[in-house]
Motif scaffolding. Sequence first.
Motif, PDB file in Angstrom:
ATOM      1  N   LYS A  99      48.591  40.360  75.780  1.00  0.00           N
ATOM      2  CA  LYS A  99      49.854  40.016  75.119  1.00  0.00           C
ATOM      3  C   LYS A  99      49.694  38.751  74.280  1.00  0.00           C
ATOM      4  O   LYS A  99      50.105  38.704  73.112  1.00  0.00           O
ATOM      5  CB  LYS A  99      50.959  39.827  76.155  1.00  0.00           C
ATOM      6  CG  LYS A  99      52.283  39.380  75.565  1.00  0.00           C
ATOM      7  CD  LYS A  99      53.309  39.122  76.665  1.00  0.00           C
ATOM      8  CE  LYS A  99      54.632  38.699  76.088  1.00  0.00           C
ATOM      9  NZ  LYS A  99      54.843  37.267  76.153  1.00  0.00           N
ATOM     10  N   GLU A 100      49.094  37.719  74.846  1.00  0.00           N
ATOM     11  CA  GLU A 100      48.908  36.461  74.124  1.00  0.00           C
ATOM     12  C   GLU A 100      48.018  36.651  72.903  1.00  0.00           C
ATOM     13  O   GLU A 100      48.290  36.083  71.837  1.00  0.00           O
ATOM     14  CB  GLU A 100      48.326  35.401  75.053  1.00  0.00           C
ATOM     15  CG  GLU A 100      49.306  34.926  76.111  1.00  0.00           C
ATOM     16  CD  GLU A 100      48.656  34.108  77.215  1.00  0.00           C
ATOM     17  OE1 GLU A 100      47.436  33.817  77.136  1.00  0.00           O
ATOM     18  OE2 GLU A 100      49.373  33.754  78.171  1.00  0.00           O
ATOM     19  N   GLN A 101      46.968  37.424  73.041  1.00  0.00           N
ATOM     20  CA  GLN A 101      46.082  37.665  71.900  1.00  0.00           C
ATOM     21  C   GLN A 101      46.794  38.444  70.799  1.00  0.00           C
ATOM     22  O   GLN A 101      46.635  38.143  69.615  1.00  0.00           O
ATOM     23  CB  GLN A 101      44.818  38.394  72.346  1.00  0.00           C
ATOM     24  CG  GLN A 101      43.865  37.500  73.087  1.00  0.00           C
ATOM     25  CD  GLN A 101      42.520  38.166  73.345  1.00  0.00           C
ATOM     26  OE1 GLN A 101      42.291  39.317  73.010  1.00  0.00           O
ATOM     27  NE2 GLN A 101      41.621  37.417  73.948  1.00  0.00           N
ATOM     28  N   VAL A 102      47.574  39.429  71.191  1.00  0.00           N
ATOM     29  CA  VAL A 102      48.314  40.215  70.207  1.00  0.00           C
ATOM     30  C   VAL A 102      49.347  39.324  69.514  1.00  0.00           C
ATOM     31  O   VAL A 102      49.495  39.382  68.284  1.00  0.00           O
ATOM     32  CB  VAL A 102      48.969  41.453  70.860  1.00  0.00           C
ATOM     33  CG1 VAL A 102      49.968  42.116  69.921  1.00  0.00           C
ATOM     34  CG2 VAL A 102      47.894  42.458  71.291  1.00  0.00           C
ATOM     35  N   GLU A 103      50.044  38.489  70.269  1.00  0.00           N
ATOM     36  CA  GLU A 103      51.031  37.585  69.662  1.00  0.00           C
ATOM     37  C   GLU A 103      50.368  36.659  68.643  1.00  0.00           C
ATOM     38  O   GLU A 103      50.910  36.443  67.552  1.00  0.00           O
ATOM     39  CB  GLU A 103      51.737  36.759  70.731  1.00  0.00           C
ATOM     40  CG  GLU A 103      52.733  37.553  71.543  1.00  0.00           C
ATOM     41  CD  GLU A 103      53.307  36.774  72.721  1.00  0.00           C
ATOM     42  OE1 GLU A 103      52.753  35.692  73.077  1.00  0.00           O
ATOM     43  OE2 GLU A 103      54.308  37.238  73.289  1.00  0.00           O
ATOM     44  N   HIS A 104      49.221  36.109  68.989  1.00  0.00           N
ATOM     45  CA  HIS A 104      48.496  35.225  68.077  1.00  0.00           C
ATOM     46  C   HIS A 104      48.088  35.988  66.814  1.00  0.00           C
ATOM     47  O   HIS A 104      48.257  35.499  65.692  1.00  0.00           O
ATOM     48  CB  HIS A 104      47.264  34.638  68.778  1.00  0.00           C
ATOM     49  CG  HIS A 104      46.343  33.918  67.866  1.00  0.00           C
ATOM     50  ND1 HIS A 104      46.572  32.626  67.440  1.00  0.00           N
ATOM     51  CD2 HIS A 104      45.193  34.309  67.273  1.00  0.00           C
ATOM     52  CE1 HIS A 104      45.605  32.258  66.624  1.00  0.00           C
ATOM     53  NE2 HIS A 104      44.746  33.267  66.509  1.00  0.00           N
ATOM     54  N   HIS A 105      47.558  37.173  67.004  1.00  0.00           N
ATOM     55  CA  HIS A 105      47.121  38.009  65.879  1.00  0.00           C
ATOM     56  C   HIS A 105      48.303  38.320  64.957  1.00  0.00           C
ATOM     57  O   HIS A 105      48.188  38.192  63.730  1.00  0.00           O
ATOM     58  CB  HIS A 105      46.499  39.299  66.431  1.00  0.00           C
ATOM     59  CG  HIS A 105      46.072  40.266  65.389  1.00  0.00           C
ATOM     60  ND1 HIS A 105      44.923  40.109  64.651  1.00  0.00           N
ATOM     61  CD2 HIS A 105      46.637  41.422  64.956  1.00  0.00           C
ATOM     62  CE1 HIS A 105      44.795  41.122  63.811  1.00  0.00           C
ATOM     63  NE2 HIS A 105      45.821  41.933  63.979  1.00  0.00           N
ATOM     64  N   VAL A 106      49.417  38.704  65.520  1.00  0.00           N
ATOM     65  CA  VAL A 106      50.609  39.038  64.738  1.00  0.00           C
ATOM     66  C   VAL A 106      51.097  37.811  63.969  1.00  0.00           C
ATOM     67  O   VAL A 106      51.449  37.914  62.784  1.00  0.00           O
ATOM     68  CB  VAL A 106      51.721  39.597  65.660  1.00  0.00           C
ATOM     69  CG1 VAL A 106      53.068  39.634  64.955  1.00  0.00           C
ATOM     70  CG2 VAL A 106      51.336  40.982  66.169  1.00  0.00           C
TER      71      VAL A 106
END
Length: 162
Positions: free
Chosen positions: A102-109
């Motif tokens: 989740k954290e990685q996806v949020e950063h990517h987004v």
Amino acid sequence: MNALELLTRQHDEVKELFERYEKLPDHADARRRELFVMIADRLGAHTAIEEQFFYPAAKARDTEDLLREALEEHLSAKRIIADLLEMEPDDPEFDAKMMVLKEQVEHHVEEEEGDLFKKVRKLLSREALDDLGIQMELEFEDLMEAGPRRQVPEQTEHAAPL
């Protein structure tokens, strides 16, 4: 729907699925697995259309570094998804890996929508973004029918080429 609108909508859908996952009680293993599968399928199809259509169309001198970083972020997320596919939701590490994903996806987004999309708006015409959006949406729908999470483990050795 243009490409940027499509990708933003998909980002929002995955964010909402992660929020639903976080609200589940610890003993809801079947529902946790179901939400993970939904997230993994959407991320698998989403990364595929970005890598196949969006990133090549967005490649330019001032976007290349952002795109290379984005591809490495995709690789990292795919590795976590591959790990999760081999685990059961009652595994003590399952929730921890879900939160890292989740954290990685949020950063990517955040980087994509905040930096890359601004540059792409200047790079591609509205018509080009509309055409790209149509292609990407059709491919996404086709991929979703096949359970794209199943392809993710095969994509964890190295980042997709730019």
